[in-house]
Design an enzyme around this catalytic site. Structure first.
Site, mmCIF file in Angstrom:
data_model
loop_
_atom_site.group_PDB
_atom_site.id
_atom_site.type_symbol
_atom_site.label_atom_id
_atom_site.label_comp_id
_atom_site.label_asym_id
_atom_site.label_seq_id
_atom_site.Cartn_x
_atom_site.Cartn_y
_atom_site.Cartn_z
ATOM 1 C CB SER A 98 65.029 -40.450 2.728
ATOM 2 O OG SER A 98 64.707 -39.132 3.127
ATOM 3 N N GLY B 91 67.504 -39.482 18.385
ATOM 4 C CA GLY B 91 67.783 -38.177 17.807
ATOM 5 C C GLY B 91 66.529 -37.448 17.370
ATOM 6 N NE ARG B 92 63.645 -40.405 12.505
ATOM 7 C CZ ARG B 92 63.584 -41.554 11.879
ATOM 8 N NH1 ARG B 92 63.018 -42.606 12.479
ATOM 9 N NH2 ARG B 92 64.072 -41.698 10.655
ATOM 10 C CD GLN C 102 49.458 -13.000 8.046
ATOM 11 O OE1 GLN C 102 50.403 -13.436 7.410
ATOM 12 N NE2 GLN C 102 48.599 -12.128 7.546
ATOM 13 C CG LEU D 117 55.588 -9.544 15.380
ATOM 14 C CD1 LEU D 117 54.947 -10.712 16.111
ATOM 15 C CD2 LEU D 117 57.100 -9.642 15.450
ATOM 16 C CD GLU E 81 68.565 -36.194 13.659
ATOM 17 O OE1 GLU E 81 68.857 -37.179 12.977
ATOM 18 O OE2 GLU E 81 69.236 -35.840 14.641
#
Length: 391
Positions: free
Chosen positions: A138, A247-248, A341, A343, A368
């Protein structure tokens, strides 16, 4: 059932239908087997990327004059979502490839674009984006990889971490320090895969996305000619951040597709599984849970489409991209968790893809830019003086 989409053009509609056809024909039949094989050792689905490339789906948002599809980001992101609903590793790889091409398409000289982009956008090549380092995730400005001027070129020394496609890419869009002037001391280079001194660690053993090979990349005095330096010396940080905005959005769209797949699985299971003489979907508590998941997926889609339309209109969209990434990836984590949950015990087994969706969703909140970083981006922009605030 695929979710309803709004397309700005007939070409966009055709591209979505083409993507769905390829997903049904080539991605869904392979995904579970390849992901299982890749968990035990490196298996990279290059043939799938080759098919997407031949269909023109790896170059959609880039200029036609250089071999791109010339499509709006709104269309490109919906293609990413469709791919993610079938195979998340491939959707992430497609987004990463676009990320690697962005600096050249946006900041390179016309001569560099004419030289580099036709190959990058041909559909035959894949790129890797080398920004993060072991001690500079970061905190990108803390990067230590260095490019030293060497006559009419450069020498790169250092290491990059968490690099998708490493060892399989045809080029590496790389950021390296060219001076000690903090964020202003970083420059951008496109390093060919056959460069002398380029080496790789073994693949990372990950929780999910096994079809997305991730490695450390080592630059051991790698020579790079100056005509592969993108932008001005010292412009690398602004190039990297601009690329990450786009990209985000790719990750937001991929996370939305993953969440849609998990919701479809849960809803389908709820209409078939019977308990106490009726389907479990007839229980209001579970039905309302599914309604909330639908609202989360729809909201995620709306946020990334809003940011994409701002980008397509040439308006500022950095804050909206951060919002989209935050909302969509948090939604993916929630939807995949609740799908397991719904399933029940079956959701915890590899007989159903719910557990894979759950494992794949977690990383979307991390790469990203972590979602904590997205909150930092959003809050800083909100707290700017009103005259400087981006809308």
């Amino acid at each position: 059932m695929p979710a309803t989409r709004l397309m700005p053009t007939e070409i966009g509609e055709d591209l979505i239908e083409l993507t769905r056809t390829i997903c049904d024909r080539s991605l869904r039949p392979k995904v579970d087997e390849v992901e299982r094989q890749a968990e035990g050792g490196e298996v990279f689905p290059r043939e799938v990327f080759a098919e997407l490339g031949q269909a023109g789906l790896l170059s959609l948002p880039f200029p036609e004059e250089h071999g791109g599809g010339g499509q709006p980001y709104e269309v490109y992101l919906q293609v990413i979502e469709e791919i993610a609903s079938a195979w998340m590793s491939v959707a992430v790889g497609t987004s990463v490839h676009s990320l690697t091409c962005f600096p050249v398409a946006t900041f390179a000289s016309p001569e560099q674009q004419a030289t580099l982009l036709p190959g990058m956008l041909s559909g035959d090549q894949l790129g890797a984006y080398c920004l993060s380092e072991p001690q500079a995730g970061s905190d990108v400005a803390a990067m230590a990889t260095r490019a030293t001027c060497d006559g009419d070129g450069w020498r790169l020394k250092g290491r990059k971490a968490w690099i998708s496609h490493a060892g399989h890419a045809d080029f590496y869009t790389t950021f390296a320090r060219t001076s000690d002037d903090g964020a202003k001391g970083v420059s951008c280079f496109v390093v060919p895969a056959d460069a002398e001194g380029l080496d790789f660690a073994p693949p990372e053993k990950k929780m999910g996305l096994h079809g997305d090979t991730v490695r450390e990349v080592f630059f051991e005095d790698v020579p790079v000619s100056d005509d592969r330096r993108i932008g001005e010396v010292g412009q690398g940080m602004s190039i990297a951040m601009a690329a990450l905005d786009s990209g985000r959005l790719g990750i937001a769209a991929a996370a939305t597709g993953l969440a849609q797949a998990a919701l479809d699985l849960a809803a389908g299971y709820a209409t078939e599984r019977e308990q106490f003489g009726r389907t479990i979907g007839e229980n209001q508590g579970l039905a309302f849970m599914l309604a909330d998941l639908e609202a989360a997926v729809t909201s995620a889609r709306a946020t990334y489409l809003h940011a994409a339309r701002l980008k397509d209109a040439g308006r500022a969209f950095s804050r909206q991209a951060a919002v989209a990434k935050l909302v969509a990836t948090d939604a993916a984590m929630r939807v995949t968790t609740d799908a397991v949950q719904v399933l029940g015990g079956a959701g915890y087994t590899a007989d159903f893809p719910a557990e894979r969706y759950f494992r794949e969703a977690k990383i979307t909140q991390i790469f990203e830019g972590t979602n904590q970083i997205q909150r930092l981006v959003i809050s800083r922009d909100l707290l700017r003086p009103r005259s400087h605030r981006r809308r």
